[in-house]
Design a protein around this motif. Structure first.
Motif, PDB file in Angstrom:
ATOM      1  N   THR A  50       0.830  -1.209   0.000  1.00  0.00           N
ATOM      2  CA  THR A  50       0.000   0.000   0.000  1.00  0.00           C
ATOM      3  C   THR A  50       0.867   1.262   0.000  1.00  0.00           C
ATOM      4  O   THR A  50       0.339   2.357   0.187  1.00  0.00           O
ATOM      5  CB  THR A  50      -0.922   0.028   1.227  1.00  0.00           C
ATOM      6  N   GLN A  51       2.170   1.099  -0.187  1.00  0.00           N
ATOM      7  CA  GLN A  51       3.090   2.228  -0.257  1.00  0.00           C
ATOM      8  C   GLN A  51       4.131   1.966  -1.346  1.00  0.00           C
ATOM      9  O   GLN A  51       4.447   0.815  -1.647  1.00  0.00           O
ATOM     10  CB  GLN A  51       3.847   2.444   1.062  1.00  0.00           C
ATOM     11  N   TYR A  61       4.113  12.242  -8.971  1.00  0.00           N
ATOM     12  CA  TYR A  61       3.139  11.156  -8.939  1.00  0.00           C
ATOM     13  C   TYR A  61       1.733  11.647  -8.589  1.00  0.00           C
ATOM     14  O   TYR A  61       0.784  10.867  -8.643  1.00  0.00           O
ATOM     15  CB  TYR A  61       3.597  10.075  -7.956  1.00  0.00           C
ATOM     16  N   GLY A  62       1.620  12.920  -8.214  1.00  0.00           N
ATOM     17  CA  GLY A  62       0.308  13.472  -7.935  1.00  0.00           C
ATOM     18  C   GLY A  62       0.079  13.740  -6.467  1.00  0.00           C
ATOM     19  O   GLY A  62       1.005  13.748  -5.649  1.00  0.00           O
ATOM     20  N   GLY A 117      13.142  11.007  -0.561  1.00  0.00           N
ATOM     21  CA  GLY A 117      12.257  10.306  -1.490  1.00  0.00           C
ATOM     22  C   GLY A 117      10.798  10.600  -1.246  1.00  0.00           C
ATOM     23  O   GLY A 117      10.391  11.007  -0.146  1.00  0.00           O
ATOM     24  N   TRP A 118      10.015  10.410  -2.294  1.00  0.00           N
ATOM     25  CA  TRP A 118       8.563  10.499  -2.179  1.00  0.00           C
ATOM     26  C   TRP A 118       8.031   9.223  -1.553  1.00  0.00           C
ATOM     27  O   TRP A 118       8.433   8.131  -1.951  1.00  0.00           O
ATOM     28  CB  TRP A 118       7.929  10.686  -3.550  1.00  0.00           C
ATOM     29  N   VAL A 119       7.140   9.352  -0.602  1.00  0.00           N
ATOM     30  CA  VAL A 119       6.421   8.212  -0.048  1.00  0.00           C
ATOM     31  C   VAL A 119       4.974   8.362  -0.500  1.00  0.00           C
ATOM     32  O   VAL A 119       4.281   9.298  -0.089  1.00  0.00           O
ATOM     33  CB  VAL A 119       6.493   8.170   1.485  1.00  0.00           C
ATOM     34  N   VAL A 120       4.544   7.473  -1.374  1.00  0.00           N
ATOM     35  CA  VAL A 120       3.192   7.544  -1.929  1.00  0.00           C
ATOM     36  C   VAL A 120       2.386   6.384  -1.358  1.00  0.00           C
ATOM     37  O   VAL A 120       2.718   5.219  -1.567  1.00  0.00           O
ATOM     38  CB  VAL A 120       3.217   7.460  -3.465  1.00  0.00           C
ATOM     39  N   VAL A 162       7.339  13.227   2.178  1.00  0.00           N
ATOM     40  CA  VAL A 162       8.756  13.099   1.834  1.00  0.00           C
ATOM     41  C   VAL A 162       9.531  12.706   3.078  1.00  0.00           C
ATOM     42  O   VAL A 162       9.258  13.211   4.182  1.00  0.00           O
ATOM     43  CB  VAL A 162       9.298  14.433   1.270  1.00  0.00           C
ATOM     44  N   GLU A 163      10.480  11.785   2.922  1.00  0.00           N
ATOM     45  CA  GLU A 163      11.352  11.425   4.033  1.00  0.00           C
ATOM     46  C   GLU A 163      12.641  10.827   3.490  1.00  0.00           C
ATOM     47  O   GLU A 163      12.722  10.428   2.318  1.00  0.00           O
ATOM     48  CB  GLU A 163      10.665  10.428   4.979  1.00  0.00           C
ATOM     49  N   ARG A 164      13.647  10.776   4.333  1.00  0.00           N
ATOM     50  CA  ARG A 164      14.892  10.108   3.985  1.00  0.00           C
ATOM     51  C   ARG A 164      14.641   8.602   3.892  1.00  0.00           C
ATOM     52  O   ARG A 164      13.869   8.025   4.662  1.00  0.00           O
ATOM     53  CB  ARG A 164      15.949  10.374   5.051  1.00  0.00           C
ATOM     54  N   LEU A 165      15.325   7.963   2.956  1.00  0.00           N
ATOM     55  CA  LEU A 165      15.120   6.543   2.721  1.00  0.00           C
ATOM     56  C   LEU A 165      15.307   5.714   3.984  1.00  0.00           C
ATOM     57  O   LEU A 165      14.483   4.850   4.303  1.00  0.00           O
ATOM     58  CB  LEU A 165      16.080   6.064   1.629  1.00  0.00           C
TER      59      LEU A 165
END
Length: 227
Positions: free
Chosen positions: A25-26, A72-73, A212-215, A156-159
């Motif tokens: 889901t992510q 990604y929106g 990174g983007w966390v979607v 957004v967060e660090r990997l």
């Protein structure tokens, strides 16, 4: 009211299966290019609706910001999944119809997907030759996609800040370590995600610890509608 936008997104076969199973889901994607500090004394605000860089002008009379938009929106937008595929594939009886007008067959019903684990499909090329093979996901058209996802959150967060819970939501499956120590495998999903990330992005990509983007998303359907 603005209509939700649709954008394509690529997933490997094992991640497609994790989505189909409801385990994923992510998804995390490195920001490209990585945020570069626009001036001395600036800071990156990853949680202020941007994310954005914030800094004072050289004369300290004006507060400035540079917003970075997610490619990604945003929540309520949709992502249609591109995966390795082949098609449209039809019986010999329908082949003539396909060549006359393939719009009738622009439907996932007439496609095969590598993630399903079936044999390499047989198809006929433009010269009429019979071949075996898959088409790379990047070439998938919208109408061949069987999965449509609705974005529920973007941040957004660090990997390396990923939690064990979020690593599990990435769809990885931890290995059984053969003991009952509740603390012993506390970071097993995170370790597995580390391996997955490096298999996609290269051996030094985890240690680079990019922003990174966390979607986060929901929905998984074959009729191209959110349930």
């Amino acid at each position: 009211m603005n209509q939700p936008k649709e954008r394509p997104i690529l997933f490997r076969g094992e991640m497609v299966n994790a989505i189909l199973d409801g385990r994923k889901t992510q998804t995390r994607r490195a920001i490209k290019p990585q945020p570069e500090q626009p001036s001395e004394g600036s800071y990156f605000d990853a949680y202020n609706g941007g994310p954005q860089w914030n800094w004072w002008s050289p004369d300290h009379k004006q507060y400035l910001s540079q917003i970075i938009k997610c490619p990604y929106g945003k929540p309520s937008d949709r992502l249609w999944v591109r995966e390795t595929f082949q098609g449209p594939l039809v019986s010999n009886e329908l082949a003539e119809e396909l060549y006359e007008d393939n719009s009738k067959f622009q439907n996932p019903e007439y496609f095969e997907y590598r993630a399903d684990g079936g044999p390499t499909p047989v198809y006929v090329d433009s010269d009429g030759n019979e071949r075996h093979g898959w088409k790379p996901s990047i070439f998938m058209p919208r109408w061949a996609s069987r999965l449509l996802l609705e974005i529920t959150d973007v941040r957004v967060e660090r990997l390396q800040d990923i939690s064990e819970e979020d690593a599990r939501a990435e769809g990885v499956t931890p290995e059984y370590l053969g003991h009952n120590d509740p603390e012993g495998d506390a970071w097993e999903c995170r370790r597995k995600f580390n391996d997955l990330w490096q298999s996609i992005n290269g051996p030094d990509s985890w240690s680079a610890n990019p922003w990174g983007w966390v979607v986060e998303f929901k929905g998984c359907s074959h009729d191209q509608r959110i349930r």
